[in-house]
Write an enzyme that holds these catalytic residues in place. Structure first.
Site, short mmCIF file in Angstrom:
data_model
loop_
_atom_site.label_atom_id
_atom_site.label_comp_id
_atom_site.label_asym_id
_atom_site.label_seq_id
_atom_site.Cartn_x
_atom_site.Cartn_y
_atom_site.Cartn_z
N GLY A 218 50.25 -93.03 -26.31
CA GLY A 218 50.49 -93.88 -25.07
C GLY A 218 48.94 -94.62 -25.06
O GLY A 218 47.79 -94.24 -25.39
N SER B 239 47.65 -85.50 -16.80
CA SER B 239 47.39 -84.43 -15.95
C SER B 239 46.82 -83.72 -15.84
O SER B 239 46.53 -83.13 -15.00
CB SER B 239 48.31 -83.35 -17.87
OG SER B 239 48.97 -83.72 -18.75
N HIS C 17 54.25 -89.25 -19.83
CA HIS C 17 54.79 -88.23 -21.05
C HIS C 17 56.09 -89.10 -21.61
O HIS C 17 56.94 -89.02 -22.78
CB HIS C 17 54.30 -87.37 -21.03
CG HIS C 17 53.01 -87.18 -21.06
ND1 HIS C 17 52.81 -86.02 -19.78
CD2 HIS C 17 52.17 -86.95 -22.22
CE1 HIS C 17 51.24 -86.20 -20.18
NE2 HIS C 17 51.26 -86.19 -21.12
N GLN D 184 41.65 -93.16 -28.60
CA GLN D 184 42.17 -92.02 -29.48
C GLN D 184 43.92 -92.76 -30.13
O GLN D 184 43.85 -92.42 -31.58
CB GLN D 184 43.11 -91.43 -28.42
CG GLN D 184 43.99 -90.20 -28.81
CD GLN D 184 44.78 -89.46 -28.48
OE1 GLN D 184 44.06 -88.28 -27.76
NE2 GLN D 184 45.80 -89.44 -27.77
N TYR E 209 52.51 -80.46 -19.59
CA TYR E 209 52.00 -80.62 -17.80
C TYR E 209 52.57 -82.29 -17.65
O TYR E 209 51.88 -82.82 -17.31
CB TYR E 209 50.74 -80.00 -17.58
CG TYR E 209 50.87 -79.89 -16.23
CD1 TYR E 209 51.29 -78.69 -16.06
CD2 TYR E 209 50.76 -80.76 -15.13
CE1 TYR E 209 50.43 -78.52 -14.57
CE2 TYR E 209 49.98 -80.42 -13.41
CZ TYR E 209 50.82 -79.06 -13.51
OH TYR E 209 50.58 -78.73 -12.31
N LEU E 210 53.45 -82.63 -18.53
CA LEU E 210 54.20 -84.09 -18.51
C LEU E 210 53.94 -84.19 -17.38
O LEU E 210 54.97 -83.66 -16.29
CB LEU E 210 55.13 -83.40 -19.32
CG LEU E 210 55.35 -82.82 -20.59
CD1 LEU E 210 57.01 -83.34 -21.53
CD2 LEU E 210 54.40 -83.25 -21.59
N HIS E 211 53.74 -85.73 -17.26
CA HIS E 211 54.89 -86.60 -15.69
C HIS E 211 55.07 -87.58 -16.86
O HIS E 211 55.42 -88.12 -18.25
CB HIS E 211 53.08 -86.91 -15.23
CG HIS E 211 51.79 -86.82 -16.81
ND1 HIS E 211 52.09 -88.47 -17.36
CD2 HIS E 211 50.98 -86.76 -16.94
CE1 HIS E 211 50.92 -88.42 -17.23
NE2 HIS E 211 50.39 -87.53 -17.14
N LYS F 45 47.47 -95.43 -21.99
CA LYS F 45 46.00 -94.88 -21.26
C LYS F 45 45.36 -94.47 -21.93
O LYS F 45 44.16 -94.12 -21.97
CB LYS F 45 46.48 -93.71 -21.38
CG LYS F 45 46.12 -92.74 -20.37
CD LYS F 45 46.20 -92.91 -18.93
CE LYS F 45 44.65 -91.90 -18.48
NZ LYS F 45 44.51 -90.47 -19.28
P1 AMP Z 1 48.25 -85.33 -23.20
O1 AMP Z 1 49.09 -84.67 -23.09
O2 AMP Z 1 46.94 -86.22 -21.96
O3 AMP Z 1 46.97 -85.25 -24.35
O4 AMP Z 1 48.70 -87.51 -23.79
C1 AMP Z 1 49.57 -86.94 -24.36
C2 AMP Z 1 50.50 -89.04 -24.71
O5 AMP Z 1 50.63 -89.01 -23.36
C3 AMP Z 1 48.87 -89.53 -25.39
O6 AMP Z 1 49.84 -90.60 -26.37
C4 AMP Z 1 48.62 -90.45 -24.19
O7 AMP Z 1 48.04 -91.54 -25.02
C5 AMP Z 1 50.24 -89.85 -23.43
N1 AMP Z 1 50.13 -90.31 -22.32
C6 AMP Z 1 49.31 -89.76 -21.60
N2 AMP Z 1 49.01 -89.99 -20.02
C7 AMP Z 1 49.85 -91.48 -19.82
C8 AMP Z 1 50.02 -92.67 -19.18
N3 AMP Z 1 49.33 -92.78 -18.13
N4 AMP Z 1 50.39 -93.32 -19.80
C9 AMP Z 1 50.91 -93.79 -21.18
N5 AMP Z 1 50.44 -93.00 -21.75
C10 AMP Z 1 50.11 -91.93 -21.23
#
Ligand code: AMP
Length: 285
Positions: free
Chosen positions: A147, A186, A37, A153, A32-34, A149
């Site tokens: 990230g 996401s 990501h 983690q 559910y990439l933004h 964020k």
């Molecule tokens: P997730 O899909 O939420 O597990 O995130 C996958 C990776 O993307 C992780 O390393 C998150 O820290 C990073 N990430 C998610 N949202 C953001 C954001 N707003 N800014 C920077 N990195 C992000």
């Protein structure tokens, strides 16, 4: 861009690349990439000659009453974004491919993962570390990008890599926000318009606390009170507001450059996290 569904095919591709003298960066995601990501993918591109993005909603990091079932998924859209971004491969395995049905080994971190989000999500970081180590092993990556964020983690993964001598370079990427300041996530799709508006208090509180630090107030207690104040009447529940050392995650009394100000709060049924790493030079820097 190659679409890969099995660990074996991913390992084979990585071996092929390495044999040709290339390096491999991995960007683990739950899809559910933004834009957050995608910024990681761009950074990965600078760190290695090949970039693999994993898209896997990892069941073992969700608690029994959490949102595993309803976590948003849109594989086709994700793949289109990754293709446009120039990723070399996407690894999107089924849960049964990732885990043996009778798996009995997992990675447990026993200090950093107990505080902050870990205090509210007891099995979360063990699930994260286990899947991350498995993804490292399957992809044979040289570098992995995460990230800021998810600041806790990132700290917990750095600790695993240090303590288990994992031969992967960990790179942290800056937090990416929506134009109005909400941290991209996401999970933002769960928010109603009113909840989304109230959730801006996360960013506003952190901004106000950082501004006070820059103006000369280095009290962690004041910074925490400033964030809690901003959330008052806006968040439905505050899990925590902390000022911690970014490596040990131990609470600090005095804010210094590098201090992590972090918050987790609920807006309706959605739990959001946000943070600032204090950077640059306030009067206290
Ligand atoms: P997730 O899909 O939420 O597990 O995130 C996958 C990776 O993307 C992780 O390393 C998150 O820290 C990073 N990430 C998610 N949202 C953001 C954001 N707003 N800014 C920077 N990195 C992000």
């Amino acid at each position: 861009m190659k679409t890969i569904r099995t660990k074996e095919a991913l390992s084979a591709l990585s071996r092929e690349w390495h044999a040709a003298g290339e390096t491999v960066a991995l960007v683990p995601t739950m899809g559910y990439l933004h834009e957050g990501h995608l910024s990681l993918v761009r950074l990965a591109r600078k760190k290695a000659s090949r970039v693999v993005v994993s898209v896997f909603v990892n069941p073992t990091q969700f608690g029994p009453n959490e949102d595993f079932e309803k976590y948003p998924r849109d594989e086709e859209h994700d793949f289109a974004l990754l293709r446009a971004e120039g990723a070399d491969a996407v690894f999107a395995p089924a849960p049964s491919e990732m885990y043996a049905a009778d798996a009995t080994v997992s990675v447990v971190e026993s200090s950093l993962s107990k505080t902050m989000c870990g205090a509210f999500r007891p099995i979360h970081f063990s699930g994260v570390l286990t899947v991350v180590l498995k993804l490292f092993n399957a992809s044979r990556c040289d570098v992995a990008v995460f990230g800021e964020k998810d600041a806790q983690q990132l700290s917990v993964i750095r600790r695993m890599v240090r303590d288990l001598d994992v031969p992967v370079e960990i790179v942290g990427a800056p937090l990416v926000r929506e134009p109005d300041g909400l941290a991209r996530s996401s999970r933002n799709v769960y928010l109603s318009a009113a909840e989304r508006q109230r959730a801006l208090s996360l960013h506003e509180g952190l901004d106000a606390a950082e501004a006070a630090w820059r103006a000369g107030d280095d009290s962690a207690a004041h910074a925490i009170a400033t964030v809690r104040n901003a959330l008052e009447g806006k968040a439905d529940k505050v899990d925590y507001v902390v000022a911690v050392d970014p490596v040990s995650l131990a609470p600090v009394e005095r804010l210094v450059p590098g201090t992590l100000l972090a918050v987790a709060a609920h807006f309706g049924s959605t739990r959001l996290i946000d943070n600032h790493f204090l950077r640059g030079s306030g009067r206290n820097a």
